[in-house]
Design an enzyme around this catalytic site. Structure first.
Site, PDB file in Angstrom:
ATOM      1  N   HIS A 169       0.826  -1.223   0.000  1.00 24.57           N
ATOM      2  CA  HIS A 169       0.000   0.000   0.000  1.00 24.57           C
ATOM      3  C   HIS A 169       0.858   1.271   0.000  1.00 24.57           C
ATOM      4  CE1 HIS A 169      -3.509  -2.429   0.486  1.00 24.57           C
ATOM      5  NE2 HIS A 169      -3.184  -2.849   1.695  1.00 24.57           N
ATOM      6  N   ASP A 204      -2.637 -10.817  -2.028  1.00 18.77           N
ATOM      7  CA  ASP A 204      -3.152 -10.358  -0.730  1.00 18.77           C
ATOM      8  C   ASP A 204      -4.646 -10.021  -0.895  1.00 18.77           C
ATOM      9  OD1 ASP A 204      -1.944  -8.926   2.005  1.00 18.77           O
ATOM     10  OD2 ASP A 204      -3.689  -7.863   1.216  1.00 18.77           O
TER      11      ASP A 204
HETATM   12 ZN   LIG Z   1      -3.925  -7.111   3.028  1.00 22.27          ZN
END
Ligand SMILES: [Zn+2]
Length: 354
Positions: A169, A204
């Protein structure tokens, strides 16, 4: 398989994060890394500490952002000299305007020298606090990914980077979602020193928004992400199927959002579609961003994956036969992430491509 891990990665001890207006207990605890390490040891895989590359990092992040992460904490503490009482970790208290369009150029540096302003510029949410050891842990986590990439470049084999904190992220100049430095992107960039084309496949449960953004304009790196539909799940703003890259990068970004509640069958069917696209791209190397937070009982999961799914992921990745760096991303249920990694490694070992 070689594996890399630096003990300094345990030093990052976030105190809190904000979810739906409530301060919650941290989920990215150091015990996550200890648990994964124990699985490796039980399988006879000993981790190596990565070299200290210091700030000789693949060019993924802006210098101003790195400087903020490196020097921010002592500057935050120094606010006490101005009469303010800073909290125990850096958190933003403003939301500067940012259009968030992934097809546009990067933002300029923060125009203000204030650490309070820079916290709001460079920390994208309230789940990425910077504590006294965050920089050290994040830097060593990045070193772990770089060392794994260098090992793969030398051997054309496979290596596992036990990264913590996670990275996918983290944008060019922005921390978010428990992530500070984009370990997977750094592994890609280091592999590019050896290989002409690299795929970054992210499995993920969350969209790898930082990774996508970093490579969005490039045709030499394809990003492919399977994740829970972001319409109602972090990171919300990107990860949609219509995002296909921009400029030279058009066609080199692929998002495969899954409906919430999806189980093993749909996940693996979707992974097979992703692998067909990857084969068509004919990459010379692969980075797998491996997160376990799609497991059905993970505290932040909205998918219904069983642990066995990770064995199938391991088999399919190994069967590609590519030089591969596996970078650890999320997964927050301490009782589950060990068995998940074990299942993945079983799949790698049992694959006909291993
Ligand atoms: Zn994650």
């Amino acid at each position: 398989m070689k594996a890399f891990f630096a003990s300094e990665q345990l030093l990052h001890q976030p105190l809190q994060f904000m979810r739906a207006g409530r301060i919650c207990a941290r989920t990215d605890v150091p015990e996550r890394a200890a648990t994964l390490n124990a699985v490796l040891a039980a399988k006879g895989i000993s981790t190596q500490a990565p070299p200290d590359y210091a700030l000789n990092l693949p060019a993924v992040h802006s210098t101003a952002y790195l400087n903020f992460l490196k020097d921010g904490y002592p500057r935050w503490q120094a606010l006490a000299q101005t009469g303010l009482e800073p909290g125990p970790e850096i958190l933003p208290n403003m939301v500067p305007y940012y259009n968030g369009r992934i097809d546009q150029d990067q933002r300029p540096e923060c125009p203000s020298p204030s650490v309070i302003a820079q916290a709001s510029w460079y920390l994208g949410d309230l789940s990425s606090p910077v504590g006294p050891h965050t920089w050290t842990a994040a830097l060593r986590s990045a070193h772990t990914a770089i060392a794994a990439a260098e090992s793969v470049s030398a051997s054309c084999g496979m290596a596992y980077a036990l990264c913590r904190p996670s990275g996918h992220h983290a944008h060019h100049d922005r921390a978010a979602g428990f992530c500070y430095l984009n370990n997977s992107a750094m592994a890609v960039q280091r592999l590019r020193d050896t290989y002409a084309s690299v795929v970054l496949l992210d499995v993920d449960a969350h969209h790898g928004d930082g990774s996508q953004n970093i490579f969005y304009h490039r045709a030499d790196v394809m990003t492919v992400s399977l994740h829970a539909d972001p319409a109602n799940y972090f990171p919300f703003f990107t990860g949609y199927a219509h995002e296909r890259g921009h400029g030279n990068g058009h066609g080199y970004s692929l998002n495969l959002p899954l409906p919430h509640g999806a189980g093993n069958d749909l996940f693996l069917d979707t992974l097979d579609k992703a692998l067909m696209t990857i084969r068509d791209f004919r990459p010379q190397a692969l980075v797998l961003a491996l997160g376990f937070d799609g497991y059905k009982d993970d505290p932040i999961s909205v998918l219904q994956l069983e642990l066995d799914v990770y064995r199938h992921v391991g088999e399919r990745i190994s069967a590609l036969g590519l030089p591969t760096v596996i970078v650890q991303e999320g997964g927050y249920m301490l009782d589950a992430i060990g068995p998940a990694l074990d299942a993945f490694l079983q799949g790698v070992q049992h694959s006909p491509g291993a």
